[in-house]
Each structure stands twice: as C-alpha cells, then as structure tokens.
Design an enzyme around this catalytic site. Sequence first.
Site, PDB file in Angstrom:
ATOM      1  N   ASP A 140     -10.455   5.901  -5.781  1.00 37.83           N
ATOM      2  CA  ASP A 140     -10.295   4.483  -6.093  1.00 37.83           C
ATOM      3  C   ASP A 140     -11.285   3.660  -5.257  1.00 37.83           C
ATOM      4  O   ASP A 140     -11.776   4.114  -4.214  1.00 37.83           O
ATOM      5  CB  ASP A 140      -8.859   4.037  -5.762  1.00 37.83           C
ATOM      6  CG  ASP A 140      -8.568   2.627  -6.280  1.00 37.83           C
ATOM      7  OD1 ASP A 140      -7.695   1.956  -5.703  1.00 37.83           O
ATOM      8  OD2 ASP A 140      -9.231   2.192  -7.251  1.00 37.83           O
ATOM      9  N   ASN A 141     -11.604   2.462  -5.716  1.00 37.31           N
ATOM     10  CA  ASN A 141     -12.350   1.456  -4.942  1.00 37.31           C
ATOM     11  C   ASN A 141     -13.791   1.832  -4.597  1.00 37.31           C
ATOM     12  O   ASN A 141     -14.296   1.435  -3.534  1.00 37.31           O
ATOM     13  CB  ASN A 141     -11.623   1.142  -3.633  1.00 37.31           C
ATOM     14  CG  ASN A 141     -10.186   0.844  -3.833  1.00 37.31           C
ATOM     15  OD1 ASN A 141      -9.314   1.578  -3.346  1.00 37.31           O
ATOM     16  ND2 ASN A 141      -9.891  -0.226  -4.552  1.00 37.31           N
TER      17      ASN A 141
ATOM     18  N   ASP B 184      -7.314   7.231  -1.932  1.00 34.01           N
ATOM     19  CA  ASP B 184      -7.058   5.787  -1.963  1.00 34.01           C
ATOM     20  C   ASP B 184      -6.658   5.291  -0.578  1.00 34.01           C
ATOM     21  O   ASP B 184      -5.895   4.336  -0.444  1.00 34.01           O
ATOM     22  CB  ASP B 184      -5.952   5.488  -2.985  1.00 34.01           C
ATOM     23  CG  ASP B 184      -5.883   4.005  -3.334  1.00 34.01           C
ATOM     24  OD1 ASP B 184      -4.830   3.559  -3.840  1.00 34.01           O
ATOM     25  OD2 ASP B 184      -6.873   3.286  -3.069  1.00 34.01           O
TER      26      ASP B 184
ATOM     27  N   LYS C  78     -11.403   3.570   3.344  1.00 37.83           N
ATOM     28  CA  LYS C  78     -12.595   3.902   2.532  1.00 37.83           C
ATOM     29  C   LYS C  78     -13.632   4.702   3.313  1.00 37.83           C
ATOM     30  O   LYS C  78     -14.358   5.494   2.746  1.00 37.83           O
ATOM     31  CB  LYS C  78     -13.221   2.625   1.954  1.00 37.83           C
ATOM     32  CG  LYS C  78     -12.200   1.755   1.212  1.00 37.83           C
ATOM     33  CD  LYS C  78     -11.309   2.558   0.243  1.00 37.83           C
ATOM     34  CE  LYS C  78     -10.030   1.820  -0.124  1.00 37.83           C
ATOM     35  NZ  LYS C  78      -9.022   2.690  -0.767  1.00 37.83           N
TER      36      LYS C  78
ATOM     37  N   GLU D 213      -7.772  -4.266  -8.882  1.00 39.83           N
ATOM     38  CA  GLU D 213      -6.399  -4.489  -9.350  1.00 39.83           C
ATOM     39  C   GLU D 213      -6.037  -5.978  -9.375  1.00 39.83           C
ATOM     40  O   GLU D 213      -6.282  -6.707  -8.430  1.00 39.83           O
ATOM     41  CB  GLU D 213      -5.380  -3.729  -8.476  1.00 39.83           C
ATOM     42  CG  GLU D 213      -5.509  -3.923  -6.982  1.00 39.83           C
ATOM     43  CD  GLU D 213      -6.343  -2.838  -6.337  1.00 39.83           C
ATOM     44  OE1 GLU D 213      -7.236  -2.292  -7.000  1.00 39.83           O
ATOM     45  OE2 GLU D 213      -6.128  -2.550  -5.152  1.00 39.83           O
TER      46      GLU D 213
HETATM   47  O1  LIG Z   1      -8.157  -0.837   1.992  1.00 35.36           O
HETATM   48  C1  LIG Z   1      -7.673  -0.378   0.959  1.00 35.36           C
HETATM   49  N1  LIG Z   1      -6.932   0.736   0.947  1.00 35.36           N
HETATM   50  C2  LIG Z   1      -6.657   1.405   2.199  1.00 35.36           C
HETATM   51  C3  LIG Z   1      -5.335   2.103   2.032  1.00 35.36           C
HETATM   52  C4  LIG Z   1      -4.622   2.441   3.090  1.00 35.36           C
HETATM   53  C5  LIG Z   1      -3.315   3.115   2.923  1.00 35.36           C
HETATM   54  O2  LIG Z   1      -3.474   4.493   3.280  1.00 35.36           O
HETATM   55  C6  LIG Z   1      -2.929   4.736   4.579  1.00 35.36           C
HETATM   56  N2  LIG Z   1      -3.945   5.521   5.295  1.00 35.36           N
HETATM   57  C7  LIG Z   1      -5.174   5.103   5.648  1.00 35.36           C
HETATM   58  N3  LIG Z   1      -5.853   6.117   6.229  1.00 35.36           N
HETATM   59  C8  LIG Z   1      -5.033   7.185   6.240  1.00 35.36           C
HETATM   60  C9  LIG Z   1      -5.144   8.527   6.695  1.00 35.36           C
HETATM   61  N4  LIG Z   1      -6.266   9.052   7.280  1.00 35.36           N
HETATM   62  C10 LIG Z   1      -7.376   8.246   7.736  1.00 35.36           C
HETATM   63  C11 LIG Z   1      -7.071   7.742   9.137  1.00 35.36           C
HETATM   64  O3  LIG Z   1      -6.785   8.847   9.968  1.00 35.36           O
HETATM   65  N5  LIG Z   1      -4.120   9.371   6.513  1.00 35.36           N
HETATM   66  C12 LIG Z   1      -2.986   8.935   5.916  1.00 35.36           C
HETATM   67  N6  LIG Z   1      -2.804   7.673   5.464  1.00 35.36           N
HETATM   68  C13 LIG Z   1      -3.817   6.806   5.633  1.00 35.36           C
HETATM   69  C14 LIG Z   1      -2.634   3.366   5.160  1.00 35.36           C
HETATM   70  O4  LIG Z   1      -1.548   3.419   6.063  1.00 35.36           O
HETATM   71  C15 LIG Z   1      -2.306   2.567   3.912  1.00 35.36           C
HETATM   72  O5  LIG Z   1      -1.005   2.832   3.443  1.00 35.36           O
HETATM   73  C16 LIG Z   1      -7.845  -1.092  -0.332  1.00 35.36           C
HETATM   74  C17 LIG Z   1      -8.337  -2.404  -0.276  1.00 35.36           C
HETATM   75  C18 LIG Z   1      -8.523  -3.158  -1.431  1.00 35.36           C
HETATM   76  C19 LIG Z   1      -9.052  -4.516  -1.328  1.00 35.36           C
HETATM   77  C20 LIG Z   1     -10.032  -4.944  -2.204  1.00 35.36           C
HETATM   78  C21 LIG Z   1     -10.555  -6.248  -2.117  1.00 35.36           C
HETATM   79  C22 LIG Z   1     -10.062  -7.115  -1.161  1.00 35.36           C
HETATM   80  F1  LIG Z   1     -10.517  -8.379  -1.057  1.00 35.36           F
HETATM   81  C23 LIG Z   1      -9.062  -6.685  -0.277  1.00 35.36           C
HETATM   82  C24 LIG Z   1      -8.558  -5.393  -0.363  1.00 35.36           C
HETATM   83  C25 LIG Z   1      -8.194  -2.592  -2.680  1.00 35.36           C
HETATM   84  C26 LIG Z   1      -7.697  -1.281  -2.742  1.00 35.36           C
HETATM   85  O6  LIG Z   1      -7.354  -0.701  -3.934  1.00 35.36           O
HETATM   86  C27 LIG Z   1      -7.533  -0.519  -1.575  1.00 35.36           C
HETATM   87  O7  LIG Z   1      -7.074   0.771  -1.695  1.00 35.36           O
HETATM   88 MG   LIG Z   2      -7.161   1.398  -3.766  1.00 33.38          MG
END
Ligand SMILES: O=C(NC/C=C/[C@H]1O[C@@H](n2cnc3c(NCCO)ncnc32)[C@H](O)[C@@H]1O)c1cc(-c2ccc(F)cc2)cc(O)c1O
Ligand SMILES: [Mg+2]
Length: 214
Positions: free
Chosen positions: A169-170, A141, A144, A199
């Site tokens: 997810d997503n 999650d 993406k 969600e």
């Molecule tokens: O973008 C979404 N999720 C991202 C999550 C990021 C979280 O995870 C952390 N994260 C990211 N990459 C890494 C990584 N590794 C990779 C980098 O090294 N290693 C560790 N942690 C990581 C971030 O710091 C955040 O805490 C999303 C959007 C919509 C959405 C839908 C429709 C819309 F219009 C708008 C938004 C709905 C959803 O359910 C979604 O999950």
């Molecule tokens: Mg999500």
Amino acid sequence: TQSTRPQRLLHAVQKNATRGDPRSVVKAIDNFCRQKEWAMNVGDEKGCILDSVVSEVNPVTVLELGTYCGYSTVRIASLLPPRAKIITLEFNPDYAKIARQVIAWAGLEDKIQVVEGPSGEWIPKMKEQFGVKTFDLVFLDHWKDRYLPDTKLLEDCGLLRKGSILLADNVICPGTPDYLEYVRNSPRYKSQYFKSHLEYTKAEDGLEKSVFLG
Ligand SMILES: O=C(NC/C=C/[C@H]1O[C@@H](n2cnc3c(NCCO)ncnc32)[C@H](O)[C@@H]1O)c1cc(-c2ccc(F)cc2)cc(O)c1O
Ligand SMILES: [Mg+2]
C-alpha cells in the site's frame, strides 16, 4: 478521559456493523472514515484492488505487516478459503487491542492471528513459532521506510517461494521510493502498479503487486 481515534472507530463498528458480518464491519469503518474522521485504512477504493488480488491468489498463508485497526485484516480474511490463515504483525499494543475487537466483531478470530511486536523481530521466528513454511501473499502497510528492509528479511528467512505475491500500500502517498526501485529493478521480481487514490481522498496513491520469481 478523551478517547482515541481507533477507539472511536471501534465504537462505530460496534454501533453500525452486524456481529459476524465482515463486510458490514468494512462498510462501517469506511462510512466512519468518510463521514466522521479520516483514518489510515487501505479504504474502499484500494480495498477493491486488494480484494481482486486476494481472490486471484487464493492464498493459504498470508502475512500482513501493520494491522492498525484491522480493516485490511478483516477485508482479506473475509475472502480466504476455509483452512487459510492470516498472521498480522502490530507493534503498538493499543492498536493491537482495538484490532482484536474489530476482528472479533467480524467473527474472524479463527482465521486471523494478531501478533504483537516489531516485524524485524517476528519475521525471523515465523517458521519456528507459527510453523509457516512460506507465505503465498504478503500485504505491506506498516512504516513506509520498513517495506524494503522487511522484504529483504523475508527473502533471507526463506519465507518467499516462486510465485509468492507482495502487495504494498501507499507506494505513491506517503510513498516508498526505495522499495519501489527495488521490486521494479530486481530480476527476482515481476512488478505491476495499480493506480488508485489515497483512502477517502482524491489524492493519487496506488498498490504495487510484485511476484517473487525465486
Ligand atoms: O503511515 C502510514 N502507515 C503506517 C502504518 C503503521 C501501522 O503499522 C504499525 N507498525 C509500523 N511499523 C511496524 C513494524 N515494524 C517496523 C518498525 O519496527 N512492525 C509491526 N507493526 C508496525 C503501526 O503501529 C501502525 O499500526 C500511512 C499513512 C498514510 C497517510 C497518507 C497521507 C497523509 F497525509 C497522511 C497519512 C496513508 C496510509 O495508508 C498509511 O498506511
Ligand atoms: Mg496504508
């Protein structure tokens, strides 16, 4: 100074949820996101699908990629058997800080290990740092465009075994096209799509459950 949305979400938990009651923490976050401010938690509708997969797999070791505020971390941990553990990776220190407090309010610190840093760095260290052999369940999650590279990394690091479950997810919104194509066409996975909604909205989204065949 102006608070952040994760800070306001945490305050809603501390105001409306009962300490030590994970389900009331989940409820408080869902109510906050429905009534006050949308936030990217897996949410209650997809959360029920997550619950059913966790209950069916009954995992002893779980990996979550992307903790954010800890909503799905608490949701999963509240269903784990006594000695089971979840390691959740979060590279944003501000989000990790909020998640630790949400997890503490739920009283689930003993089952959850929040690890700060990027998945790409931590996945190769799982065995040596945390004594993990393989993961029974991985919940994806995070960003993406990182689902596919991190899945390949999990394979290469020998962290998946025959029967390990990936739950993503997503896969529709925002979408993870390269990941979907991989798990649906690779002979090493048996994949299944669970149709749901983004969600707290009426937009389509869903979870993809993929069994690693070894
Ligand atoms: O973008 C979404 N999720 C991202 C999550 C990021 C979280 O995870 C952390 N994260 C990211 N990459 C890494 C990584 N590794 C990779 C980098 O090294 N290693 C560790 N942690 C990581 C971030 O710091 C955040 O805490 C999303 C959007 C919509 C959405 C839908 C429709 C819309 F219009 C708008 C938004 C709905 C959803 O359910 C979604 O999950
Ligand atoms: Mg999500």
